[in-house]
Design a protein around this motif. Structure first.
Motif, mmCIF file in Angstrom:
data_model
loop_
_atom_site.group_PDB
_atom_site.id
_atom_site.type_symbol
_atom_site.label_atom_id
_atom_site.label_comp_id
_atom_site.label_asym_id
_atom_site.label_seq_id
_atom_site.Cartn_x
_atom_site.Cartn_y
_atom_site.Cartn_z
ATOM 1 N N THR A 85 0.860 -1.162 -0.156
ATOM 2 C CA THR A 85 0.055 0.192 0.055
ATOM 3 C C THR A 85 0.853 1.217 0.103
ATOM 4 O O THR A 85 2.149 1.337 0.545
ATOM 5 N N GLN A 86 0.402 2.273 -0.410
ATOM 6 C CA GLN A 86 1.115 3.669 -0.443
ATOM 7 C C GLN A 86 1.718 4.024 0.651
ATOM 8 O O GLN A 86 2.825 4.313 1.060
ATOM 9 N N ASP A 89 4.215 1.605 1.842
ATOM 10 C CA ASP A 89 5.465 1.912 1.045
ATOM 11 C C ASP A 89 6.418 3.212 1.379
ATOM 12 O O ASP A 89 7.624 3.113 1.655
ATOM 13 N N ASP A 90 5.658 4.246 1.813
ATOM 14 C CA ASP A 90 6.253 5.487 2.352
ATOM 15 C C ASP A 90 6.768 5.426 3.680
ATOM 16 O O ASP A 90 7.951 5.749 3.910
#
Length: 256
Positions: A238-239, A242-243
């Motif tokens: 998921t974003q 990942d961040d």
């Protein structure tokens, strides 16, 4: 022993690690690093640092953070020192140091080992997560990194409380099965616990637990919304995850 040099945070820092022996750092360490927030020259102790992944993850994201990598194993402490000497880590080197010490030391022995009282604003830890009775691995170094001894959380969290300033933040990542031991170990030392379960996908059981707490706080425990690593059946993160994994974002506490 064969070594590898691995990039983290999209190349912002690198880690020298044993290829086949010991515990190799990955997402757990980066999620742990994401729990640290603050401005200025905050002082961070990474207990059981291994080659230094989580602590250096903090230093790479927070430009003024001062990081102490605490590791008991002479071999892994050596990897942490060699990691700091990598040319790719030159910008981080002045803000990081290695202390070779047993996290469970008490009192004078702990202070003489380089872990004085009230010295850190943040303490982070990724304690060994398997019961020592479990059959884990034939690799001795990896077994030490993964095998949990009796009262491990109590001894590690006791040390965290001793070396941390009042109001400082404890952050750790563990298996969800350890939640009762973690809460008990925090006891009167830490309050305002915030727990976040990490699930591979919606509908699947949690595989990790993120915990933050504040020294001396009397705030109540809070269970936060879960983090999902993947949206669907594939492997892309998921974003948000990942961040966090790549140092582009921090996982901020909801309260103090």
């Amino acid at each position: 022993m064969t070594d590898t040099i691995d990039a983290f945070h999209r190349g912002r820092f690198h880690l020298l690690q044993p290829k086949d022996g010991g515990h190799r750092a990955g997402m757990d360490a980066m999620l742990l690093a994401s729990l640290v927030t603050g401005e200025g020259a905050i002082r961070v102790a990474d207990l059981g640092a291994g080659a230094g992944a989580a602590g250096l993850g903090v230093a790479a994201r927070l430009d003024a953070a001062q990081v102490t990598l605490v590791e008991r194993s002479p071999l892994m402490a050596g990897y942490a020192r060699r990691t700091l000497e990598l040319a790719e880590n030159a910008v981080l080197r002045p803000r990081a140091k290695v202390v070779e010490a047993d996290v469970t030391l008490r009192g004078k022995a702990r202070m003489e080992a380089g872990l004085p009282d009230n010295a850190f604003d943040h303490v982070i830890m990724n304690p060994p997560f398997n019961d020592s009775r479990d059959r884990t691995t034939p690799d001795e170094l990896k077994a030490q990194a993964h095998a949990m001894t009796e009262n491990l959380f109590d001894s590690w969290i006791r040390t965290a409380a001793a070396i941390m300033v009042p109001g400082g933040q404890l952050s750790l990542i563990a298996r969800p099965q350890s939640v009762a031991e973690i809460i008990a170990a925090c006891g009167n030392r830490f309050g305002g616990l915030e727990l976040t379960a990490i699930h591979p996908r919606p509908g699947e059981s949690a595989i990790r637990l993120l915990v933050t707490a504040i020294k001396g706080s009397r705030s109540r425990l809070a269970i936060r919304a879960p983090l999902f690593m993947h949206d669907g059946a594939g492997h892309p993160f998921t974003q948000q995850v990942d961040d966090l994994n790549n140092g582009r974002a921090a996982y901020h506490r909801e309260g103090r």
